[in-house]
Structures are given as C-alpha cells and as structure tokens.
Design an enzyme around this catalytic site. Structure first.
Site, PDB file in Angstrom:
ATOM      1  N   HIS A 283       0.797  -1.234   0.000  1.00 37.39           N
ATOM      2  CA  HIS A 283       0.000   0.000   0.000  1.00 37.39           C
ATOM      3  C   HIS A 283       0.826   1.278   0.000  1.00 37.39           C
ATOM      4  O   HIS A 283       0.534   2.240   0.723  1.00 37.39           O
ATOM      5  CB  HIS A 283      -0.952   0.016   1.194  1.00 37.39           C
TER       6      HIS A 283
ATOM      7  N   HIS B 240      -9.533   1.975   0.694  1.00 40.36           N
ATOM      8  CA  HIS B 240      -9.465   0.832   1.601  1.00 40.36           C
ATOM      9  C   HIS B 240     -10.531   0.903   2.701  1.00 40.36           C
ATOM     10  O   HIS B 240     -10.237   0.616   3.873  1.00 40.36           O
ATOM     11  CB  HIS B 240      -8.063   0.761   2.212  1.00 40.36           C
TER      12      HIS B 240
ATOM     13  N   TYR C 194     -13.430  -0.179   5.136  1.00 40.23           N
ATOM     14  CA  TYR C 194     -13.878  -1.427   5.764  1.00 40.23           C
ATOM     15  C   TYR C 194     -15.374  -1.298   6.033  1.00 40.23           C
ATOM     16  O   TYR C 194     -15.791  -0.412   6.780  1.00 40.23           O
ATOM     17  CB  TYR C 194     -13.176  -1.633   7.097  1.00 40.23           C
TER      18      TYR C 194
ATOM     19  N   GLN D 295      -9.837  -6.788  -4.724  1.00 34.70           N
ATOM     20  CA  GLN D 295      -9.342  -7.533  -3.570  1.00 34.70           C
ATOM     21  C   GLN D 295     -10.502  -7.678  -2.602  1.00 34.70           C
ATOM     22  O   GLN D 295     -11.063  -6.687  -2.124  1.00 34.70           O
ATOM     23  CB  GLN D 295      -8.183  -6.789  -2.889  1.00 34.70           C
TER      24      GLN D 295
ATOM     25  N   GLU E   8     -11.742  -3.909  -2.546  1.00 37.38           N
ATOM     26  CA  GLU E   8     -10.829  -2.897  -3.075  1.00 37.38           C
ATOM     27  C   GLU E   8     -10.621  -3.110  -4.575  1.00 37.38           C
ATOM     28  O   GLU E   8      -9.958  -4.058  -4.985  1.00 37.38           O
ATOM     29  CB  GLU E   8      -9.475  -2.984  -2.359  1.00 37.38           C
TER      30      GLU E   8
END
Length: 349
Positions: free
Chosen positions: A114, A183, A185, A286, A314
């Site tokens: 990242h 990213h 969540y 991802q 992602e």
C-alpha cells in the site's frame, strides 16, 4: 432544480496534524443526499463515515474508523483511506523499469504494501469543493517512498442520490507503477457490529490469484469453478467460511478486462436490507474479510473491532503486476493519464 437530486457539501475543521507529521489542518467534508451521507477527510482522502438507510428508513454508519483525528494519525490498517502509489503488495519491494532497479521500503514482512512507510493514506491532500463532491490533489515527488517520477494525483468523490463515485487520475514525469484504491472497511449491519457472517457476498469473477505464504500472487490465474473462491452466486459468509474451513479471504479476483463500467461485486445484509453494489473500470478487486483485525483497535464510540467485523472490496490492478508481465499493465508513461472510476451504490432490499 430537481427535488432529491441535490447533494449538499459542507466543510469543517477536523483537527490539526502533529508537529512531527508536518502540522497542517485536517478538514472534513460532508456530502449528503437524501439517502447517503459520507464524511471524507483531507488526510489520506479517508472516508471516515458513510451513513446509509436500512429497510426501516434509519441511517447507520457502515464504515469502520475513528471519532477523532488522533485515531487516524496512529497506526491503523488503512481504515477508509486512499492507498498508493501502488495499492496491495510488491514482492520484496523491488521492481525494474527501463533497466533501472528500484527498492521500496518493506512494511509487510518481506514485501512492500500500500505505498510504503508513508503512503498516500498518511499525507494531507489539497481539497477543492465541487457542486456535488470534493476533489483532492497532491504531487507525489520523484523518489517519494522510492518510486520514480513526479506524480500528480487527483481523487474525486461525488455523491448523487444512492451512488458514491470515486475517480482517480494521475500523470507522471517518469515511467512509474500506479495502482490506486480506497481501503474502506464495511459492515452493513453498522460499524461496531461484531462480525459479517450474516452478510451475503457475490463477486463477478471467473478466476482469482492464488498467493504464497507472504500473500504475493504465485503468477497462476486459477479458475474459481469448484473452489471456495466461486462467489459468482451469493454466499452467506459465515456458512461459506465454515464449509470450506477458511480463515477468511484476502485475495484478488480477476475481472473482465474492459475499461468500461460494470457491476463486479455485491454485498447484502438481509436483516437490515442494506445492500452495496460495486461497479468499476478496474481489472481486479481484492476481497478482504478483516482477518487481521483483533479487537485491539478501539474505533468509533470506543468499540473494539474484532476479526471478521468488516470486509473490504478494493477495486485495483492485480497485486505485484509490476513484476508479472502477464498481469494487466500497471506502468504509467509520461504523456499518458491514469484514469479509473469506482462506483458504490447503496440500496435497500
């Protein structure tokens, strides 16, 4: 003006960066439509909150994060942030471009993850308010984190109705790998809910990338057919993990390689009726099930975030593509423009 079609944009001060991080004011931008409210920080373009309606008409915040800036300036697993210059992993933090070898910082075992030690998630971006959103800009200087070229980057969030669009653009002065993603969540039951086992997930992918024990793709592009990675029909996550005795997912799913918008994944939480669709122009996604969360981080309202309490979808190029010639091209050339969009669509079923 059309009723219900307008997006409201507000800005406020969220906090001040610590002196050792260069100081600077962190702003929060609130985008609000009649069905979605999203809060975005100028630090790391972080989605700090995203409220969406359930079947009962009530709003709940469905992304993990912190109430204060302090949480985001300490170590955390990239909650809500834009990650780059290169999202995901680069094997041994090493790659060669035009005959020159570059070595990056290793921040994930033997690999670079990242963007490195101080990636795009940890820096202040310059905001510009738009009628229905916000555009963040930064110049990543030549050599930053070991990457070649001055890279100009624009990340634009726009909200219209139930749809949050994230557009990423970049231009470089030297050939460099670029792979940008967000990213966030998610837990559609509401952040702070203990797990995501009652979520139904589907991913429109016929193949996925098997990985070695450091999570680097082996190079094989494997068919999902007949495996635990076949998510083409919705699966109930808890039951699926149990059935296949999986610790969770942290894998790239290979999407159709067309530069057009298409639906690539869907998450649904039947108890509340909340659904989220992911549409993108990217070649990969991802799917990560928060396997490394362990309850030690206290998030909003002081609630701990245990393992499997959120998932990430992602959109991205494939991991380690810079070292795998048969993966989709990740190199941006001077004179070209990197330009990708991902759309998150929130609904109730």
């Amino acid at each position: 003006r059309f009723w219900g079609a307008m997006t409201e944009v507000k800005r406020e001060v969220f906090g001040q960066m610590p002196t050792e991080e260069g100081g600077g004011v962190v702003e929060k931008f609130v985008l609000k439509s009649d069905s979605v409210k999203v809060e975005i920080l100028s630090l790391g373009c972080i989605i700090a909150a995203l409220e969406t309606k359930g079947r009962d008409g009530k709003f709940s915040d469905v992304v993990l994060g912190f109430d204060t800036l302090e949480g985001y300036t300490r170590k955390h697993p990239f909650f809500g942030a834009v990650v780059g210059r290169v999202a995901n992993r680069i094997a041994k933090g090493r790659f060669t471009v035009n005959g020159k070898e570059y070595q990056l910082f290793l921040n994930n075992g033997p690999n670079s993850l990242h963007g490195g030690a101080r990636g795009f998630d940890k820096v202040l971006w310059t905001p510009q308010v738009l009628p229905n959103g916000i555009c963040f800009f930064r110049l990543s200087p030549d050599g930053e984190e070991g990457y070649p070229g001055d890279l100009k980057v624009w990340v634009t969030y726009t909200l219209s109705g139930r749809e949050l669009a994230i557009n990423y653009r970049a231009q470089t002065s030297k050939t460099t790998p670029v792979n940008l993603t967000n990213h966030a969540y998610f837990n559609l039951a509401g952040q702070g809910s203990q797990d995501i086992y009652d979520h139904e997930i589907s991913v429109e992918a016929d193949s996925y990338l098997p990985v070695d024990d450091t999570k680097i793709p082996t190079g094989e592009v494997a068919a999902v057919q007949g495996t635990s990675f076949d998510l083409r029909q919705p699966v109930e996550l808890g039951k699926h993990l149990q059935k296949f005795r999986l610790d969770g997912f942290d894998h790239n799913f290979c999407l159709q390689q067309v530069q057009a918008r298409r639906l690539v994944a869907r998450a649904c939480h039947p108890p509340t009726g909340r659904t989220m669709e992911v549409h993108t122009t990217q070649p990969g996604i991802q799917f990560y099930t928060g396997n490394n969360l362990d309850g030690s981080l206290k998030g909003k309202g002081g609630i701990g975030y245990p393992k499997h309490s959120a998932f990430c979808l992602e959109t991205q190029n494939w991991p380690d593509a810079v070292n795998k010639p048969h993966f989709p091209n990740v190199l941006l050339q001077p004179g070209e423009e990197y330009n990708h969009t991902t759309w998150l669509v929130f609904n109730t079923a």
